[in-house]
Design an enzyme around this catalytic site. Structure first.
Site, mmCIF file in Angstrom:
data_model
loop_
_atom_site.group_PDB
_atom_site.id
_atom_site.type_symbol
_atom_site.label_atom_id
_atom_site.label_comp_id
_atom_site.label_asym_id
_atom_site.label_seq_id
_atom_site.Cartn_x
_atom_site.Cartn_y
_atom_site.Cartn_z
ATOM 1 N N ILE A 157 -38.210 -4.907 81.120
ATOM 2 C CA ILE A 157 -38.220 -6.341 80.809
ATOM 3 C C ILE A 157 -38.154 -6.559 79.302
ATOM 4 O O ILE A 157 -37.403 -7.412 78.813
ATOM 5 C CB ILE A 157 -39.460 -7.020 81.405
ATOM 6 C CG1 ILE A 157 -39.427 -6.932 82.932
ATOM 7 C CG2 ILE A 157 -39.550 -8.471 80.957
ATOM 8 C CD1 ILE A 157 -40.678 -7.443 83.614
ATOM 9 N N ASP A 176 -44.830 -0.156 71.102
ATOM 10 C CA ASP A 176 -45.019 0.455 72.416
ATOM 11 C C ASP A 176 -45.488 1.887 72.203
ATOM 12 O O ASP A 176 -45.328 2.449 71.111
ATOM 13 C CB ASP A 176 -43.711 0.442 73.227
ATOM 14 C CG ASP A 176 -43.962 0.423 74.731
ATOM 15 O OD1 ASP A 176 -44.968 1.033 75.162
ATOM 16 O OD2 ASP A 176 -43.175 -0.184 75.465
ATOM 17 N N ARG A 236 -49.027 -10.834 81.889
ATOM 18 C CA ARG A 236 -50.302 -11.023 82.571
ATOM 19 C C ARG A 236 -51.229 -11.839 81.674
ATOM 20 O O ARG A 236 -51.290 -11.623 80.467
ATOM 21 C CB ARG A 236 -50.959 -9.677 82.905
ATOM 22 C CG ARG A 236 -50.279 -8.922 84.042
ATOM 23 C CD ARG A 236 -50.443 -9.637 85.369
ATOM 24 N NE ARG A 236 -49.854 -8.919 86.495
ATOM 25 C CZ ARG A 236 -48.621 -9.095 86.931
ATOM 26 N NH1 ARG A 236 -47.817 -9.975 86.323
ATOM 27 N NH2 ARG A 236 -48.170 -8.421 87.966
ATOM 28 N N GLU A 265 -56.037 -17.500 86.394
ATOM 29 C CA GLU A 265 -55.093 -18.255 87.230
ATOM 30 C C GLU A 265 -55.375 -18.136 88.724
ATOM 31 O O GLU A 265 -54.949 -18.990 89.507
ATOM 32 C CB GLU A 265 -53.660 -17.818 86.951
ATOM 33 C CG GLU A 265 -53.327 -16.416 87.396
ATOM 34 C CD GLU A 265 -51.907 -16.020 87.010
ATOM 35 O OE1 GLU A 265 -51.163 -15.592 87.910
ATOM 36 O OE2 GLU A 265 -51.541 -16.139 85.826
ATOM 37 N N HIS A 297 -46.763 -19.019 86.703
ATOM 38 C CA HIS A 297 -46.382 -17.651 87.069
ATOM 39 C C HIS A 297 -45.063 -17.641 87.861
ATOM 40 O O HIS A 297 -44.988 -17.050 88.950
ATOM 41 C CB HIS A 297 -47.500 -17.001 87.893
ATOM 42 C CG HIS A 297 -47.535 -15.499 87.759
ATOM 43 N ND1 HIS A 297 -48.700 -14.790 87.620
ATOM 44 C CD2 HIS A 297 -46.536 -14.578 87.741
ATOM 45 C CE1 HIS A 297 -48.432 -13.500 87.537
ATOM 46 N NE2 HIS A 297 -47.124 -13.348 87.592
#
Length: 337
Positions: A157, A176, A236, A265, A297
């Site tokens: 992604i 990363d 998230r 959520e 979401h």
């Protein structure tokens, strides 16, 4: 065999029913719009296989209830699995599988939708024109061409998001544990998180929620960001300390914040709460800021991605029935007689 699927959206239901109908050893799938939690878990009694959604609660009590009712396999329709107590599932002999991957473009494109919406004040502009107010006051955005984007997490992604950023002509910074060669080929420079936060005009989060990434963007990280930065989270909710974010927003910081996820959520997103008083003061405050866009979401919610998620879920069930184990299995299958 009949499957019980929790948290199935109305658009998703016909796709799921059709996908399962094509397989003879799975007789039917029963789709429920309620989410799996401590209150609804008893509904699963008698079902060997259940399917859960991303906002299901699969804690110790839920898993105990499922196992006691005869459930042996849980097929989660999402990539994330932070909502499942895997240790308890393994102790109970439950098989747990997820969807390891689906269209990365669905989430990456939506992350850019949020970024552009807050940058160009799309929501405010749309609301004005509904009232035939065509003024431009307060709607000025910025060119992203030539500015710096910081991508936290450069997997599939994050890579798709980076390719779009490259198309905008932005300077690319990445963070990363492992560098993605495809991102490096696009001109991405991997740097420490602290430097990325201070240099980036736009920051987008694409890392999984793990104990090590909980509140990855906390108070210190938020203070390190530029006052006019744009922050986007389509991964998230727990990656951002929302209370700390509200503090910074109240101080007048950030050009815009686009959130498709929220750390509390569960029990809110995917449900109609329009006629209820919202008890979550943090969320209630968050949605009042004019430079914040919150969506429920939906980044993954394209025909392409949902179809892939369902197809993989069906395959997970078939693999379980055949005693096969794939990369999607999080907890190994118990010995079956």
């Amino acid at each position: 065999m009949e499957i019980l699927a929790f948290g199935v959206q109305s658009d998703e239901k016909p796709l799921m029913e059709k996908a399962f109908e094509e397989h003879h050893d799975v007789r039917d799938v029963r789709c429920l719009d309620v989410f799996l939690n401590e209150d609804t878990a008893p509904i699963a009694a008698g079902y060997e296989i259940i399917s859960s959604s991303v906002n299901a609660t699969l804690n110790n009590r839920v898993l105990q209830t499922l196992a006691a009712g005869g459930t042996q396999m849980i097929a989660q329709r999402s990539t994330g699995f932070n909502n499942i107590d895997l240790q308890v599932a393994e102790r109970l002999g439950l098989t747990v599988a997820r969807v390891s991957s689906y269209s990365p473009y669905s989430v990456a494109e939506f992350a850019w939708t949020l970024a552009m919406a807050v940058n160009r004040r799309i929501v405010r502009a749309g609301n004005r024109t509904r009232d035939f107010d065509f003024r431009l006051d307060g709607l000025m955005g910025r060119d992203l061409h030539g500015r710096t984007v910081g991508v936290l997490g450069t997997g599939r992604i994050g890579e798709a998001f980076t390719r779009i950023a490259h198309g905008f002509g932005m300077k690319l910074l990445g963070w990363d544990a492992v560098e993605n060669p495809a991102c490096v080929a696009l001109g991405m420079e991997y740097v420490e998180k602290d430097l990325l936060l201070t240099e980036a005009d736009l920051i987008s989060l694409h890392v999984p929620l793990l104990p090590s990434t909980q509140h990855l963007i906390g108070a210190d990280a938020l203070r390190a960001m530029k006052d006019d930065a744009i922050l986007v989270n389509s991964s998230r909710g727990g990656l951002i300390d929302t209370e700390a974010l509200v503090v910074e927003l109240r101080a007048g910081r950030f050009t815009g914040v686009g959130l498709d996820v929220y750390e509390a959520e569960a029990g809110l997103f995917f449900l109609d709460k329009s006629l209820e008083a919202v008890a979550d003061d943090t969320l209630a405050r968050l949605v009042t800021f004019p430079n914040v866009v919150v969506t429920s979401h939906q980044a993954y919610y394209t025909e392409d991605a949902v179809a892939q998620i369902i197809d993989t879920t069906v395959q997970n069930v078939l693999d379980y029935r055949a005693g096969r184990r794939s990369e999607n299995v999080l907890v190994p299958a118990a010995a079956r007689t």
